[in-house]
Design an enzyme around this catalytic site. Structure first.
Site, PDB file in Angstrom:
ATOM      1  N   LYS B  16      12.423  11.541  37.016  1.00 27.58           N
ATOM      2  CA  LYS B  16      13.021  10.233  36.753  1.00 27.58           C
ATOM      3  C   LYS B  16      14.316  10.128  37.532  1.00 27.58           C
ATOM      4  O   LYS B  16      15.134  11.052  37.523  1.00 27.58           O
ATOM      5  CB  LYS B  16      13.313  10.100  35.251  1.00 27.58           C
ATOM      6  CG  LYS B  16      13.389   8.660  34.778  1.00 27.58           C
ATOM      7  CD  LYS B  16      12.038   7.982  34.906  1.00 27.58           C
ATOM      8  CE  LYS B  16      11.902   6.796  33.965  1.00 27.58           C
ATOM      9  NZ  LYS B  16      10.546   6.204  34.120  1.00 27.58           N
ATOM     10  N   THR B  62       7.547  10.802  33.043  1.00 27.00           N
ATOM     11  CA  THR B  62       8.939  10.632  33.463  1.00 27.00           C
ATOM     12  C   THR B  62       9.713   9.873  32.391  1.00 27.00           C
ATOM     13  O   THR B  62      10.919  10.036  32.261  1.00 27.00           O
ATOM     14  CB  THR B  62       9.040   9.922  34.829  1.00 27.00           C
ATOM     15  OG1 THR B  62       8.591   8.586  34.699  1.00 27.00           O
ATOM     16  CG2 THR B  62       8.241  10.648  35.885  1.00 27.00           C
ATOM     17  N   ARG B 186      44.419   4.867  67.485  1.00 22.87           N
ATOM     18  CA  ARG B 186      43.270   4.054  67.086  1.00 22.87           C
ATOM     19  C   ARG B 186      43.193   4.002  65.574  1.00 22.87           C
ATOM     20  O   ARG B 186      43.802   4.803  64.872  1.00 22.87           O
ATOM     21  CB  ARG B 186      41.971   4.644  67.657  1.00 22.87           C
ATOM     22  CG  ARG B 186      41.661   6.037  67.124  1.00 22.87           C
ATOM     23  CD  ARG B 186      40.264   6.524  67.522  1.00 22.87           C
ATOM     24  NE  ARG B 186      40.037   7.869  66.978  1.00 22.87           N
ATOM     25  CZ  ARG B 186      38.881   8.498  67.042  1.00 22.87           C
ATOM     26  NH1 ARG B 186      37.846   7.953  67.632  1.00 22.87           N
ATOM     27  NH2 ARG B 186      38.744   9.706  66.520  1.00 22.87           N
ATOM     28  N   GLN B 243      36.216  15.536  64.021  1.00 26.41           N
ATOM     29  CA  GLN B 243      35.830  16.946  63.893  1.00 26.41           C
ATOM     30  C   GLN B 243      37.008  17.796  63.423  1.00 26.41           C
ATOM     31  O   GLN B 243      36.884  18.610  62.501  1.00 26.41           O
ATOM     32  CB  GLN B 243      35.333  17.486  65.252  1.00 26.41           C
ATOM     33  CG  GLN B 243      33.955  17.017  65.668  1.00 26.41           C
ATOM     34  CD  GLN B 243      33.953  15.691  66.408  1.00 26.41           C
ATOM     35  OE1 GLN B 243      34.870  14.876  66.258  1.00 26.41           O
ATOM     36  NE2 GLN B 243      32.928  15.433  67.194  1.00 26.41           N
ATOM     37  N   HIS B 271      33.478   2.630  63.248  1.00 23.18           N
ATOM     38  CA  HIS B 271      34.273   2.120  64.369  1.00 23.18           C
ATOM     39  C   HIS B 271      34.913   0.774  64.063  1.00 23.18           C
ATOM     40  O   HIS B 271      34.285  -0.112  63.493  1.00 23.18           O
ATOM     41  CB  HIS B 271      33.394   1.985  65.619  1.00 23.18           C
ATOM     42  CG  HIS B 271      32.762   3.279  66.018  1.00 23.18           C
ATOM     43  ND1 HIS B 271      33.491   4.409  66.265  1.00 23.18           N
ATOM     44  CD2 HIS B 271      31.460   3.622  66.181  1.00 23.18           C
ATOM     45  CE1 HIS B 271      32.666   5.394  66.587  1.00 23.18           C
ATOM     46  NE2 HIS B 271      31.425   4.946  66.538  1.00 23.18           N
TER      47      HIS B 271
END
Lengths: 303, 314
Positions: B16, B62, B186, B243, B271
């Site tokens: 479920k 379920t 940025r 990263q 972005h």
């Protein structure tokens, strides 16, 4: 400061030996099993040598070589309690304390050693100058290094090692490497130094060079469990988990579990478990508990 | 129809999903707490015949799984600590149904923060203080007839963050496929997905199993630390790339949480690019850039797993 009294193995055949201290010397001189030497020394300090700082110091050295750090710290502290002039106990104690993460205590231990070793040396009163302990002790060591006729000629290799530990503790690995390398120039057969160089290289990310240094240590002293442990750690860190497991199992096999059940090597077992997890072998990790029968692993691993 | 030699059932699990649950925990003097969870239970075991022979005799409905979630939630003291509730649920299915080999339980915890009304924490009113979810998973499997292996992980899901500066991206490969200019300033925005794993634990089967190895771990503290680290590093790190920022987050979690040996992050790079306003005679580049356009698709996607390293000894 870190442990309290030393805990002895309960099952020790050397307790019946007529002269366990002499037997320990023989085992050490002949490069015998460290576990055997530790048992003989334990019997010695439980008997006639209980107040012999030198016997306790040797027990501490053997336990550190045997990758049993907390036992080593307790024995070395006992040696210095009995005799604070037992100079060879200081550096091994400082090393064990650094390994256990007790850096400030390690620096204080090195400072005590320096005062004993060079009583006439004018050491800066760092407390008054509110300096960082490590920087203060480094300053004192540099003064000692220059003290031989005021110039930096033949440096006391012990001072080099002490400086190496101090730089290592502060993460200044390049300087630490220089210290151990120059100490090795005067003591090329010192397997402890080769291992210390290896560990410094390893912790500064140079695993391959570290492995070469550990092999030098093991060529000189094949029963050196700590170097084998470190070799295992480097293998884990470069992703060679099977090799790591084999080195670690080899080190544990040298412990001869049947005779050593009180002072187990937590680091060896823990790293072995971690290696198994990394191999996705939780089934083996579950078996890797202190006291486990190593033969269970023989089918799959060579050691 | 039943036997077909050309195919074989390779794997199966069922259960479920999206069981929604709110538990009110009543304390002293009218003080109440609330926990809101979304639970998924999937079972693995001897259910092959339900697929291959239309035989439902071993199938646990379920719907019954959903009921079990509510019954256990009523009886459990662990609902406020979803990691422990998840493993409790998982173990229950293995204890109850001998033909279940593994239970996979995944729980999302929704945020309810206590309201602060006129400077005082309100005893029973809460507000949603963020759309991110605390996630945890417990996988409970049989190792032999009397023992279970329990694998627990926790994490953060859907934590949307954005910073308007303090992020650059330079020195990357420039070749004939490259059009992206280098930038030293940025907007950086991501939706954090993080997961940290605890060592497996082994327990004896049955309701009286010793849980010390599981309950000794302070999952709440690890979660709070990991969430704070994620936010602090995102804000404070002068990011050279997603990263590099990701790695710092994972590294810090492993440093502060001794029970954690592995951290995974997935950080989409949402972005947000400057709009070209040159045709309108307006400067909107470099330090003049104030108008941007977010792009849902495509996004970067940066993932990594960082594990604890052993230290050598002098």
């Amino acid at each position: 400061m870190t442990g309290g009294p030393y805990t002895f193995e309960t099952d020790n055949q050397y307790l019946q030996h007529p002269n366990p201290f002499a037997e320990a010397q023989r085992l050490r001189d002949e490069g015998g099993s460290l576990t055997e030497a530790a048992l003989a020394l334990e019997a010695a300090v439980q008997g006639t040598e209980s107040a012999n700082a030198n016997a306790w110091r040797q027990l501490g050295e053997v336990q550190a070589e045997n990758e049993k750090e907390s036992a080593a710290v307790r024995a070395l502290e006992r040696a210095l309690e009995l005799d604070d002039n037992c100079l060879p106990a200081y550096v091994p104690l400082a090393v064990s304390l650094v390994n256990e993460g007790h850096d400030r205590q390690a620096y204080a231990t090195l400072e005590r050693w320096l005062r004993q070793r060079y009583p006439d040396l004018l050491i800066a009163d760092g407390a008054a100058m509110a300096m960082d302990v490590r920087e203060r002790v480094i300053d004192s060591f540099l003064i000692a290094a220059r003290s031989s006729d005021g110039v930096t000629r033949d440096m006391d290799p012990d001072v080099q090692v002490g400086l190496g530990i101090l730089f290592y503790g502060g993460g200044e690995y390049e300087k630490a490497i220089d210290c151990f390398v120059s100490a090795l120039e005067s003591r090329p057969e010192d397997y402890l130094l080769w291992n210390r160089l290896g560990a410094t290289l390893a912790n500064s990310g140079k695993s391959e060079e570290a492995i070469a240094a550990y092999h030098r240590a093991l060529d000189i002293k094949p029963t050196f469990v700590r170097a084998r442990y470190n070799l295992g750690v480097s293998c884990v860190n470069i992703g060679c988990h099977r090799e790591a497991v084999e080195h670690l199992l080899g080190a544990l096999a040298m412990h001869n579990n049947k005779q050593s059940t009180v002072n187990v090597s937590a680091s060896l077992w823990e790293t072995l478990r971690r290696s198994f997890y990394m191999m996705d072998r939780a089934d083996l990790a579950e078996l890797a508990q202190p006291g486990a029968d190593l033969d269970k692993f023989r089918g799959e691993f060579d050691f | 129809m039943a036997s077909n030699t050309r195919v074989v059932l390779k794997s199966q699990r069922y259960g479920k999903d999206r069981v929604r649950l709110v538990k009110v925990i009543r304390g002293d003097n009218g003080w109440q707490d609330v926990v809101e969870l979304t639970v998924r239970v999937l079972l693995e075991g001897d259910f092959e015949t339900s697929y291959t022979h239309a035989d439902n005799s071993l199938v646990v409905a379920t719907d019954s799984m959903k009921n079990t979630v509510y019954v256990l939630a009523k009886q459990s003291n662990h609902v406020g600590r979803p990691e422990l509730f998840a493993q409790e649920l998982g173990r229950h299915f293995l204890d109850t149904y001998s033909h279940v080999s593994t239970a996979h339980v995944r729980i999302l915890q929704h945020r309810w923060a206590r309201m602060n009304v006129q400077g005082r924490l309100h005893p029973h009113s809460f507000r949603r203080d963020g759309d991110d979810k605390r996630v945890c998973e417990a996988h409970v499997s049989r190792t032999d007839h009397s023992r279970y292996r329990v694998d627990i992980s926790s994490g953060i899901s859907q934590l949307l963050v954005l910073k308007t500066t303090g992020s650059s991206f330079t020195n990357f490969v420039r070749d004939r496929f490259t059009t992206l200019p280098e930038t030293t300033d940025r907007i950086l925005s991501t939706v954090v997905e993080a997961e940290w794993r605890f060592h497996p634990a082994y327990l004896t089967a049955g309701a009286n199993a010793r849980e010390d190895r599981l309950t000794d771990i302070d999952y709440d503290e690890v979660y709070q630390a990991a969430r704070n680290i994620t936010l602090n590093v995102f804000a404070e790190d002068n990011s050279a790339s997603v990263q590099a920022t990701l790695y710092r987050m994972a590294q810090q979690i492993i440093e502060v949480a001794p029970d954690v040996d592995q951290v995974y992050y997935a950080l989409p790079n949402k972005h947000v690019f400057t709009v070209n306003l040159e045709p309108f005679g307006l400067k909107n580049t470099g330090s003049d850039a104030t108008i941007f356009m977010p792009f849902d698709d495509p996004s970067g996607l940066i993932t990594a797993t960082v594990v604890r390293k052993s230290a050598a000894k002098l």
